[in-house]
Design a protein around this motif. Sequence first.
Motif, PDB file in Angstrom:
ATOM      1  N   GLU A 164       3.674  18.687  16.004  1.00 22.75           N
ATOM      2  CA  GLU A 164       4.601  17.641  16.182  1.00 22.75           C
ATOM      3  C   GLU A 164       5.859  18.172  16.292  1.00 22.75           C
ATOM      4  OE1 GLU A 164       4.269  14.385  13.464  1.00 22.75           O
ATOM      5  OE2 GLU A 164       2.846  13.202  14.405  1.00 22.75           O
ATOM      6  N   HIS A 165       6.999  17.322  17.084  1.00 25.55           N
ATOM      7  CA  HIS A 165       8.279  17.721  17.106  1.00 25.55           C
ATOM      8  C   HIS A 165       9.038  16.303  16.947  1.00 25.55           C
ATOM      9  CE1 HIS A 165       9.166  17.387  21.538  1.00 25.55           C
ATOM     10  NE2 HIS A 165       7.794  17.150  21.524  1.00 25.55           N
ATOM     11  N   SER A 166      10.293  16.399  16.447  1.00 22.33           N
ATOM     12  CA  SER A 166      11.161  15.216  16.431  1.00 22.33           C
ATOM     13  C   SER A 166      12.259  15.046  17.331  1.00 22.33           C
ATOM     14  CB  SER A 166      11.521  14.916  15.040  1.00 22.33           C
ATOM     15  OG  SER A 166      10.180  15.048  14.173  1.00 22.33           O
ATOM     16  N   LEU A 167      12.594  14.150  17.709  1.00 25.45           N
ATOM     17  CA  LEU A 167      13.978  14.007  18.376  1.00 25.45           C
ATOM     18  C   LEU A 167      14.892  13.192  17.769  1.00 25.45           C
ATOM     19  CD1 LEU A 167      12.394  13.249  21.970  1.00 25.45           C
ATOM     20  CD2 LEU A 167      13.115  15.308  21.062  1.00 25.45           C
ATOM     21  N   VAL A 168      16.297  13.772  17.589  1.00 30.68           N
ATOM     22  CA  VAL A 168      17.224  13.311  16.953  1.00 30.68           C
ATOM     23  C   VAL A 168      18.483  13.400  17.460  1.00 30.68           C
ATOM     24  CG1 VAL A 168      15.925  13.976  14.863  1.00 30.68           C
ATOM     25  CG2 VAL A 168      17.672  15.865  15.819  1.00 30.68           C
ATOM     26  N   VAL A 169      19.531  12.744  17.071  1.00 30.81           N
ATOM     27  CA  VAL A 169      20.769  12.689  17.416  1.00 30.81           C
ATOM     28  C   VAL A 169      21.706  13.695  16.432  1.00 30.81           C
ATOM     29  CG1 VAL A 169      23.090  11.591  17.720  1.00 30.81           C
ATOM     30  CG2 VAL A 169      21.026  10.491  18.555  1.00 30.81           C
ATOM     31  N   VAL A 170      22.379  14.663  17.225  1.00 34.51           N
ATOM     32  CA  VAL A 170      23.126  15.583  16.272  1.00 34.51           C
ATOM     33  C   VAL A 170      24.475  15.385  16.453  1.00 34.51           C
ATOM     34  CG1 VAL A 170      21.234  17.104  16.121  1.00 34.51           C
ATOM     35  CG2 VAL A 170      22.826  17.281  17.714  1.00 34.51           C
ATOM     36  N   ALA A 171      25.284  15.729  15.521  1.00 37.99           N
ATOM     37  CA  ALA A 171      26.826  15.770  15.588  1.00 37.99           C
ATOM     38  C   ALA A 171      27.477  16.979  14.733  1.00 37.99           C
ATOM     39  CB  ALA A 171      27.292  14.378  15.127  1.00 37.99           C
ATOM     40  N   PRO A 172      28.753  17.228  14.971  1.00 38.65           N
ATOM     41  CA  PRO A 172      29.413  18.146  14.155  1.00 38.65           C
ATOM     42  C   PRO A 172      29.587  17.721  12.781  1.00 38.65           C
ATOM     43  CG  PRO A 172      30.985  17.070  15.655  1.00 38.65           C
ATOM     44  CD  PRO A 172      29.777  16.580  16.046  1.00 38.65           C
ATOM     45  N   PRO A 173      29.520  18.639  11.723  1.00 41.82           N
ATOM     46  CA  PRO A 173      29.425  18.001  10.362  1.00 41.82           C
ATOM     47  C   PRO A 173      30.369  17.295   9.906  1.00 41.82           C
ATOM     48  CG  PRO A 173      29.890  20.534  10.563  1.00 41.82           C
ATOM     49  CD  PRO A 173      29.421  20.024  12.018  1.00 41.82           C
ATOM     50  N   HIS A 174      31.365  17.345  10.587  1.00 38.94           N
ATOM     51  CA  HIS A 174      32.801  16.433  10.020  1.00 38.94           C
ATOM     52  C   HIS A 174      32.901  15.105  10.798  1.00 38.94           C
ATOM     53  CE1 HIS A 174      34.083  18.925  13.051  1.00 38.94           C
ATOM     54  NE2 HIS A 174      34.892  17.915  13.806  1.00 38.94           N
ATOM     55  N   HIS A 175      32.158  14.881  11.573  1.00 41.23           N
ATOM     56  CA  HIS A 175      32.056  13.471  12.412  1.00 41.23           C
ATOM     57  C   HIS A 175      32.073  12.140  11.355  1.00 41.23           C
ATOM     58  CE1 HIS A 175      30.847  10.457  15.297  1.00 41.23           C
ATOM     59  NE2 HIS A 175      31.314  11.373  16.050  1.00 41.23           N
ATOM     60  N   PRO A 176      32.773  11.307  11.776  1.00 41.69           N
ATOM     61  CA  PRO A 176      32.852  10.207  10.976  1.00 41.69           C
ATOM     62  C   PRO A 176      31.438   9.420  10.807  1.00 41.69           C
ATOM     63  CG  PRO A 176      34.500  10.061  12.672  1.00 41.69           C
ATOM     64  CD  PRO A 176      33.886  11.302  13.062  1.00 41.69           C
ATOM     65  N   LEU A 177      30.583   9.447  11.564  1.00 44.14           N
ATOM     66  CA  LEU A 177      29.257   8.811  11.557  1.00 44.14           C
ATOM     67  C   LEU A 177      28.415   9.793  10.429  1.00 44.14           C
ATOM     68  CD1 LEU A 177      28.341   7.665  15.082  1.00 44.14           C
ATOM     69  CD2 LEU A 177      29.206   6.328  13.051  1.00 44.14           C
ATOM     70  N   VAL A 178      28.721  10.962  10.272  1.00 42.99           N
ATOM     71  CA  VAL A 178      27.862  11.980   9.184  1.00 42.99           C
ATOM     72  C   VAL A 178      27.869  11.145   7.886  1.00 42.99           C
ATOM     73  CG1 VAL A 178      27.586  14.109   8.263  1.00 42.99           C
ATOM     74  CG2 VAL A 178      28.042  13.890  10.603  1.00 42.99           C
ATOM     75  N   GLY A 179      26.672  11.109   7.376  1.00 42.02           N
ATOM     76  CA  GLY A 179      26.574  10.513   5.818  1.00 42.02           C
ATOM     77  C   GLY A 179      26.252   9.023   5.943  1.00 42.02           C
TER      78      GLY A 179
END
Length: 306
Positions: A164-179
């Motif tokens: 299996e593999h998973s598809l995700v949305v990624v962002a730079p670590p300081h993005h406001p949506l992170v966390g």
Amino acid sequence: MKNISFRQLRSLLAIETHGKIVEAAKVLGLTAPAVTLQLKQLEAEAGVQLFERMAHGMYPTEAGRAVLSAARDIEDRLQLLGDEINAFKGVKRGRIAVGAVSTVRYFASAMQNAFAAEFPDIDLDLIIDRRTETIERLKNRTIDIALVGRPPRDISVRAAIFGEHSLVVVAPPHHPLVGQHGISKADIAGEHFIVRGSGSSTRIWFERFMAEIPGRAAGPNTEMELVEDIKRAVMADTGLAFLAAHSVAEEVQAGKIAILDVAGLPIRRQWFAVSRTDRAMTPVMTAFQEFLTRHSGQFLPEALPA
């Protein structure tokens, strides 16, 4: 066509591959006049011209392509016979050509090393390319097995799941949506996305995932062909991306990229080992496919939100 010989067919295949009789003769260990004679004898037997003689090389006619297709089938069958004889002898040796889509590169080395350790007498030729080119190689019989995220629909294939593999949305670590938790599609709809090319599986799934947001799949996006370029763009804060989790596992672990906790993600997809149904499975092909099924967990990395 009853008087055609294997030697003539091999000469025909060599002419197609190298484009010139002189080059074909070198590979076959024959003289150019000998190869020319075999081609003339084959054309006389067929009663039609098989190659056009051009200034820049030899090009098969429509009839020539038909004979070449039969020649490749015969070569495949002889290879299968050799593998079957070796199987009767208890021999697991030979060569296998495997084509793979570009994201396989993130576990290719681990897969090849594990396979070589278990089957030291089997040479694995791995060709990593875009999906379109990989499927084309399967159609043209230049590879034995294709490793893809979805089997093709325009040719008849057998498909074995090996992980299996998973598809995700990624962002730079300081993005406001992170966390943040339970991020909605509407929350990311206004973000700029860096997307794969239109023929890739991740692009198709991104468009499906965002389909309920009118017009979102069309933009604002920047299209890049290579996953490595997309990852660099994300780390440079150019935008978000929709990628396979295993392709960003190293960057997530290093804190260079973050996976967003978006509702409805990750999308879990399967890896398939695909081969043509009009070609019998050789012992070497079977060994490789069974190896994938048994050991995929050893070399399939994963990276998911905490």
